[in-house]
Design a protein around this motif. Structure first.
Motif, PDB file in Angstrom:
ATOM      1  N   GLN A 147       0.838  -1.191   0.000  1.00  0.00           N
ATOM      2  CA  GLN A 147       0.000   0.000   0.000  1.00  0.00           C
ATOM      3  C   GLN A 147       0.880   1.250   0.000  1.00  0.00           C
ATOM      4  N   VAL A 148       0.371   2.333  -0.581  1.00  0.00           N
ATOM      5  CA  VAL A 148       1.119   3.584  -0.616  1.00  0.00           C
ATOM      6  C   VAL A 148       1.202   4.165   0.792  1.00  0.00           C
ATOM      7  N   ALA A 149       2.443   4.347   1.280  1.00  0.00           N
ATOM      8  CA  ALA A 149       2.650   4.901   2.616  1.00  0.00           C
ATOM      9  C   ALA A 149       2.828   6.413   2.577  1.00  0.00           C
ATOM     10  N   HIS A 150       3.341   6.932   1.441  1.00  0.00           N
ATOM     11  CA  HIS A 150       3.566   8.377   1.342  1.00  0.00           C
ATOM     12  C   HIS A 150       3.728   8.764  -0.119  1.00  0.00           C
ATOM     13  N   MET A 151       3.216   9.951  -0.459  1.00  0.00           N
ATOM     14  CA  MET A 151       3.449  10.537  -1.779  1.00  0.00           C
ATOM     15  C   MET A 151       4.163  11.868  -1.599  1.00  0.00           C
ATOM     16  N   PHE A 152       5.304  12.015  -2.232  1.00  0.00           N
ATOM     17  CA  PHE A 152       6.042  13.264  -2.165  1.00  0.00           C
ATOM     18  C   PHE A 152       5.383  14.294  -3.081  1.00  0.00           C
ATOM     19  N   PRO A 153       5.598  15.574  -2.833  1.00  0.00           N
ATOM     20  CA  PRO A 153       4.990  16.603  -3.690  1.00  0.00           C
ATOM     21  C   PRO A 153       5.348  16.382  -5.154  1.00  0.00           C
ATOM     22  N   ALA A 154       4.373  16.510  -6.027  1.00  0.00           N
ATOM     23  CA  ALA A 154       4.591  16.270  -7.450  1.00  0.00           C
ATOM     24  C   ALA A 154       5.566  17.286  -8.032  1.00  0.00           C
ATOM     25  N   LYS A 155       6.410  16.826  -8.943  1.00  0.00           N
ATOM     26  CA  LYS A 155       7.314  17.702  -9.663  1.00  0.00           C
ATOM     27  C   LYS A 155       6.628  18.195 -10.942  1.00  0.00           C
ATOM     28  N   GLN A 156       7.334  19.004 -11.722  1.00  0.00           N
ATOM     29  CA  GLN A 156       6.767  19.559 -12.946  1.00  0.00           C
ATOM     30  C   GLN A 156       6.974  18.653 -14.155  1.00  0.00           C
ATOM     31  N   HIS A 157       7.831  17.635 -13.984  1.00  0.00           N
ATOM     32  CA  HIS A 157       8.151  16.774 -15.111  1.00  0.00           C
ATOM     33  C   HIS A 157       8.158  15.302 -14.678  1.00  0.00           C
TER      34      HIS A 157
ATOM     35  N   LYS B  72      17.981   9.353   2.944  1.00  0.00           N
ATOM     36  CA  LYS B  72      17.689  10.253   1.838  1.00  0.00           C
ATOM     37  C   LYS B  72      17.460   9.456   0.559  1.00  0.00           C
ATOM     38  N   CYS B  73      16.831  10.120  -0.397  1.00  0.00           N
ATOM     39  CA  CYS B  73      16.700   9.532  -1.722  1.00  0.00           C
ATOM     40  C   CYS B  73      16.829  10.632  -2.763  1.00  0.00           C
ATOM     41  N   ILE B  74      17.180  10.241  -3.971  1.00  0.00           N
ATOM     42  CA  ILE B  74      17.232  11.180  -5.082  1.00  0.00           C
ATOM     43  C   ILE B  74      16.369  10.649  -6.216  1.00  0.00           C
TER      44      ILE B  74
ATOM     45  N   LEU C  92      13.892  11.086   3.570  1.00  0.00           N
ATOM     46  CA  LEU C  92      13.025   9.924   3.761  1.00  0.00           C
ATOM     47  C   LEU C  92      12.583   9.752   5.208  1.00  0.00           C
ATOM     48  N   ARG C  93      13.073  10.624   6.085  1.00  0.00           N
ATOM     49  CA  ARG C  93      12.707  10.502   7.495  1.00  0.00           C
ATOM     50  C   ARG C  93      11.391  11.238   7.766  1.00  0.00           C
ATOM     51  N   GLN C  94      11.159  11.655   8.951  1.00  0.00           N
ATOM     52  CA  GLN C  94       9.833  12.149   9.351  1.00  0.00           C
ATOM     53  C   GLN C  94       9.346  13.324   8.524  1.00  0.00           C
ATOM     54  N   THR C  95      10.201  14.299   8.256  1.00  0.00           N
ATOM     55  CA  THR C  95       9.727  15.491   7.543  1.00  0.00           C
ATOM     56  C   THR C  95       9.424  15.195   6.073  1.00  0.00           C
ATOM     57  N   ARG C  96      10.237  14.344   5.453  1.00  0.00           N
ATOM     58  CA  ARG C  96      10.077  13.955   4.048  1.00  0.00           C
ATOM     59  C   ARG C  96       9.987  15.170   3.121  1.00  0.00           C
ATOM     60  N   ASN C  97      10.839  16.150   3.402  1.00  0.00           N
ATOM     61  CA  ASN C  97      10.856  17.369   2.605  1.00  0.00           C
ATOM     62  C   ASN C  97      11.824  17.256   1.435  1.00  0.00           C
TER      63      ASN C  97
END
Length: 367
Positions: free
Chosen positions: A221-231, A244-246, A264-269
């Motif tokens: 199941q999807v646990a988190h979705m990061f903010p969508a990019k433009q591309h 972290k991830c790139i 990838l930690r709590q803030t996921r910014n």
């Protein structure tokens, strides 16, 4: 071979030097250009040096190489348009074994950690499991997707495999039995890449819907979705510590041709962006920390360039231009000092780093 040392205009001052040595072409002498940048992001200095190309190793493939991955510190596994998976010793320049079974182009490969086994995915909608020390026939053939398979990720304990496809579906497989144990589908989620978070039950996934998703393998199941990019997001990689991830994205003329660092930690910014390529960024990797005094990221692009970035500041430290290689399709860390870069026109390039006298980079072979 040319050696050029440069002084970074930063405080405290530290010396960083780059060396480019190119081994290309069977007894050919070709001029190649290598460009690097250094300094603060607002004070970039660029220099260009010219190097000669010479002997090439025996080619791993007879056509475009779509993907390359490190099997161990000596061997890599690659796949391409010739429908073949190849195990290659990039230290000796020898093909170890060729694996044939797919009916169409190889799109992804994924290695089982500390093992001689690996998986390949193809446009034929199949996933196959191979063993370097076994038969040239696949050990398993996994069939479950309705369209080309575009994502492969092996769990940290090697017990599960996650696959993704252009059919908007993810499948979770038992590696031992070859049976599908979970299935999930999200509308318009055209998978472009998958990777498993170290020591965690989470899978990271990029998509053509411009998003980065974090899946929980327990129930898929999807646990988190990061903010969508433009591309469109083309590729993703997780750091060794799992913090972290790139991800990187497609684009043209410099628009959208970037990589993004995420927490990838709590803030996921979103932490940082790396902009400077002029065409689609197809691959991105974290470089081994021992190579420099700063954390580094490498990217490869359809603009024929490999760029090295300061992970923390987003500054492009240098650019290596592999002129004539066509789009660069895949990048992998070979060992603590080596990078493998797959290309459309000239196979796989071996890039080697040396930090005995500062940070040096050599392109030592192509195969």
């Amino acid at each position: 071979m040319l050696l050029l040392r440069c002084q970074l205009k930063q405080a405290p001052p530290q010396k960083v030097s780059f060396r480019f040595c190119v081994v290309m072409g069977k007894q050919q002498s070709k001029l190649k250009h290598s460009t690097y940048k250094y300094g603060r992001p607002d004070e970039i200095i660029e220099e260009r040096i010219q190097t000669k190309a010479f002997q090439e190793y025996s080619p791993a493939h007879m056509d475009t190489v779509s993907v390359v991955a490190a099997l161990n510190s000596d061997l890599c596994v690659s796949g391409g348009k010739d429908k073949t998976v190849v195990a290659y010793n990039w230290k000796t320049g020898n093909v170890m074994k060729r694996f044939k079974g797919h009916e169409h182009e190889i799109t992804k490969v994924a290695c089982i950690p500390k093992s001689s086994q690996f998986f390949s995915a193809s446009r034929d909608r199949m996933v196959m499991m191979w063993d370097l020390h076994g038969s040239s026939q696949p050990r398993q053939q996994l069939c479950g997707h309705a369209m080309v398979v575009t994502g492969l990720a092996v769990s940290p304990d090697s017990s599960q495999l996650c696959t993704g496809s252009r059919d908007n579906t993810l499948l979770l497989w038992d590696v031992v039995t070859g049976q599908s144990v979970e299935r999930a589908s999200v509308s318009r989620n055209v998978v472009t890449h998958l990777c498993w978070v170290p020591r965690e039950p989470y899978i990271l996934q990029t998509s053509e819907d411009k998003t980065l998703r974090l899946w929980d393998s327990r129930g898929l199941q999807v646990a988190h979705m990061f903010p969508a990019k433009q591309h469109i997001q083309t590729y993703c990689e997780v750091s060794v510590d799992g913090h972290k991830c790139i991800s990187c994205s497609n684009g043209f003329g410099g628009e959208g041709c970037e990589a993004t660092l995420w927490d990838l930690r709590q803030t996921r910014n979103r932490i940082c962006e790396y902009k400077g390529h002029f065409q689609t960024v197809a691959s991105c990797v974290f470089l081994p920390r021992a190579l420099a005094l700063m954390p580094l990221i490498a990217t490869s692009s359809h603009d024929c360039k490999v760029k090295i970035w300061n992970q923390d500041t987003g500054a492009c430290l240098f650019t290596l231009s592999l002129d004539g290689s066509g789009p660069l399709t895949s990048l992998a860390v070979g060992d603590a000092i080596s990078l493998l870069c797959a290309s459309f026109n000239r196979g796989i390039h071996l890039l080697r780093m040396d930090h005995s006298q500062g940070l040096e980079l050599q392109e030592v072979a192509a195969f």
